[in-house]
Design an enzyme around this catalytic site. Structure first.
Site, PDB file in Angstrom:
ATOM      1  N   GLN A  83      -4.818  -1.824   9.444  1.00 29.17           N
ATOM      2  CA  GLN A  83      -4.695  -2.593   8.848  1.00 29.17           C
ATOM      3  C   GLN A  83      -5.481  -4.338   9.847  1.00 29.17           C
ATOM      4  O   GLN A  83      -5.400  -4.031  11.028  1.00 29.17           O
ATOM      5  CB  GLN A  83      -3.205  -2.516   8.265  1.00 29.17           C
ATOM      6  CG  GLN A  83      -3.174  -4.620   7.282  1.00 29.17           C
ATOM      7  CD  GLN A  83      -3.613  -4.664   6.713  1.00 29.17           C
ATOM      8  OE1 GLN A  83      -4.120  -3.396   5.581  1.00 29.17           O
ATOM      9  NE2 GLN A  83      -4.139  -5.803   5.859  1.00 29.17           N
ATOM     10  N   ASP A 123     -11.048   2.376   3.558  1.00 33.35           N
ATOM     11  CA  ASP A 123     -10.978   1.254   3.146  1.00 33.35           C
ATOM     12  C   ASP A 123     -12.975   0.517   3.366  1.00 33.35           C
ATOM     13  O   ASP A 123     -13.444  -0.036   2.781  1.00 33.35           O
ATOM     14  CB  ASP A 123     -10.988   0.405   4.500  1.00 33.35           C
ATOM     15  CG  ASP A 123      -9.706   0.003   4.572  1.00 33.35           C
ATOM     16  OD1 ASP A 123      -9.572  -0.587   3.114  1.00 33.35           O
ATOM     17  OD2 ASP A 123      -8.884  -0.600   5.454  1.00 33.35           O
ATOM     18  N   LYS A 148       0.562  -1.310   0.266  1.00 30.05           N
ATOM     19  CA  LYS A 148      -0.103  -0.145  -0.203  1.00 30.05           C
ATOM     20  C   LYS A 148       1.294   1.219  -0.182  1.00 30.05           C
ATOM     21  O   LYS A 148       0.642   1.908  -0.898  1.00 30.05           O
ATOM     22  CB  LYS A 148      -1.145  -0.233   1.341  1.00 30.05           C
ATOM     23  CG  LYS A 148      -1.772  -1.249   0.780  1.00 30.05           C
ATOM     24  CD  LYS A 148      -3.139  -1.346   2.347  1.00 30.05           C
ATOM     25  CE  LYS A 148      -3.767  -2.252   1.973  1.00 30.05           C
ATOM     26  NZ  LYS A 148      -4.436  -3.011   3.568  1.00 30.05           N
TER      27      LYS A 148
HETATM   28  N1  GUN Z   1      -6.897  -7.535   5.348  1.00 25.80           N
HETATM   29  C1  GUN Z   1      -6.951  -8.115   4.807  1.00 25.80           C
HETATM   30  N2  GUN Z   1      -7.389  -7.215   3.385  1.00 25.80           N
HETATM   31  C2  GUN Z   1      -7.877  -6.011   4.328  1.00 25.80           C
HETATM   32  C3  GUN Z   1      -8.056  -4.852   3.191  1.00 25.80           C
HETATM   33  O1  GUN Z   1      -8.314  -4.387   2.833  1.00 25.80           O
HETATM   34  N3  GUN Z   1      -8.358  -3.676   4.512  1.00 25.80           N
HETATM   35  C4  GUN Z   1      -7.474  -3.667   5.314  1.00 25.80           C
HETATM   36  N4  GUN Z   1      -7.556  -2.318   6.479  1.00 25.80           N
HETATM   37  N5  GUN Z   1      -6.925  -4.933   6.379  1.00 25.80           N
HETATM   38  C5  GUN Z   1      -7.325  -5.942   5.660  1.00 25.80           C
END
Ligand code: GUN
Length: 280
Positions: free
Chosen positions: A96, A119, A52
């Site tokens: 996350q 998100d 990211k």
């Molecule tokens: N953990 C697995 N997929 C995601 C996601 O798309 N966003 C976040 N914040 N955590 C995750």
């Protein structure tokens, strides 16, 4: 052989579009900043967070990394989110998941200002999606809609079957397909005759988390098959929830793993960050 739905190429195209848009915004004096919070050191999360940050750097979005220790308390995490909510120069906040077991994930998700919820996990964002109002959409399902549209695959009027009902993928996926006028069925672990249900799908989206579970007996001839799973098999090779070699010969289009859905998630996160920056 089927059309290979190329998430790597489509996500690269989206990132180029976003990069150009971020440059235009910069020229107008608007810069975009994403705060990424990771608690503990889950190795998979570390890889996702790293990707990211890389994508942000490529597109021209500033990223702030908060790498907090495993023992971080609920209160400390809430205080950080409160801080970031109040910062005018932070446009997006991403926590996350998964969080350590002692943290109440739902409360953390609710603490993020919906205007910064890139998100799309906040109940307000999910509710807005449900009733067709503007708001952030969870990145993986949003990316799948882009994959279908940019591959010329029609959704309206077609039988769409989503296998899996998670809050992050299955449920928002069903809502998005409905918004695109698909006829939507959600199947899950308690579905009685899964093969019969998946066998009706023109578009089959699989997010079950079981390596190679979906073989050709689950798939109607000529269906479009989208595989959200990602696993390492016994030879340390990546594979999805779909048995690709078995299913590919009977379907009309399929996503590979890797290089299908995976790269789209980050592209849509970047898209959400740009939208957050523009709206604020
Ligand atoms: N953990 C697995 N997929 C995601 C996601 O798309 N966003 C976040 N914040 N955590 C995750």
């Amino acid at each position: 052989m089927p059309q290979i739905v190329d998430g790597k190429a489509i996500s690269a195209a989206i990132k180029e579009e976003l990069k150009a848009e971020v440059e235009r915004l910069k020229a107008e004096g608007i810069s975009i900043c994403l705060a990424v919070i990771q608690v503990g050191n889950d190795p998979a999360s570390a890889v996702y967070v790293g990707n990211k940050k890389k994508a942000c750097a490529y597109i021209g979005i500033e990223s702030l990394a908060y790498e907090l220790p495993e023992e971080t308390t609920q209160e400390e995490l809430l205080a950080l989110i409160g801080d970031l909510n109040g910062k005018k120069d932070v446009n997006g906040i991403l926590v996350q998941l998964p969080l350590p077991a002692h943290i109440d994930e739902d409360e953390i998700i609710r603490a993020v200002d919906p205007k910064k919820d890139v998100d799309g996990f906040h109940p307000q964002s999910v509710g807005a999606l449900c009733i067709g109002q503007p708001g952030f959409v969870s990145c993986t399902p949003a990316g799948i809609i882009q994959l279908l549209k940019r591959s010329g695959i029609e959704i309206a009027g077609r039988e769409c079957v989503v296998v899996g009902r998670s809050n992050i993928v299955g449920k928002p996926m069903a809502l998005l397909l409905l918004r695109e006028n698909g006829t939507v069925t959600v199947a899950h672990s308690r579905t009685r005759d899964l093969k019969e249900v998946t066998g009706r799908a023109d578009i089959l989206i699989v997010a079950v988390g079981k390596p190679k579970m979906i073989t050709r007996e689950y798939v109607k001839e000529g269906a479009v098959v989208i595989d959200v799973g990602i696993h390492r098999n016994e030879n340390n090779k990546l594979c999805g929830d779909v048995d690709y070699d078995d299913v590919a010969p009977v379907c009309s289009a399929i996503t590979p793993v890797p290089g299908g859905v995976g790269p789209m998630t980050i592209a849509m996160l970047m898209h959400n960050c740009v939208e957050a920056g523009k709206a604020q």
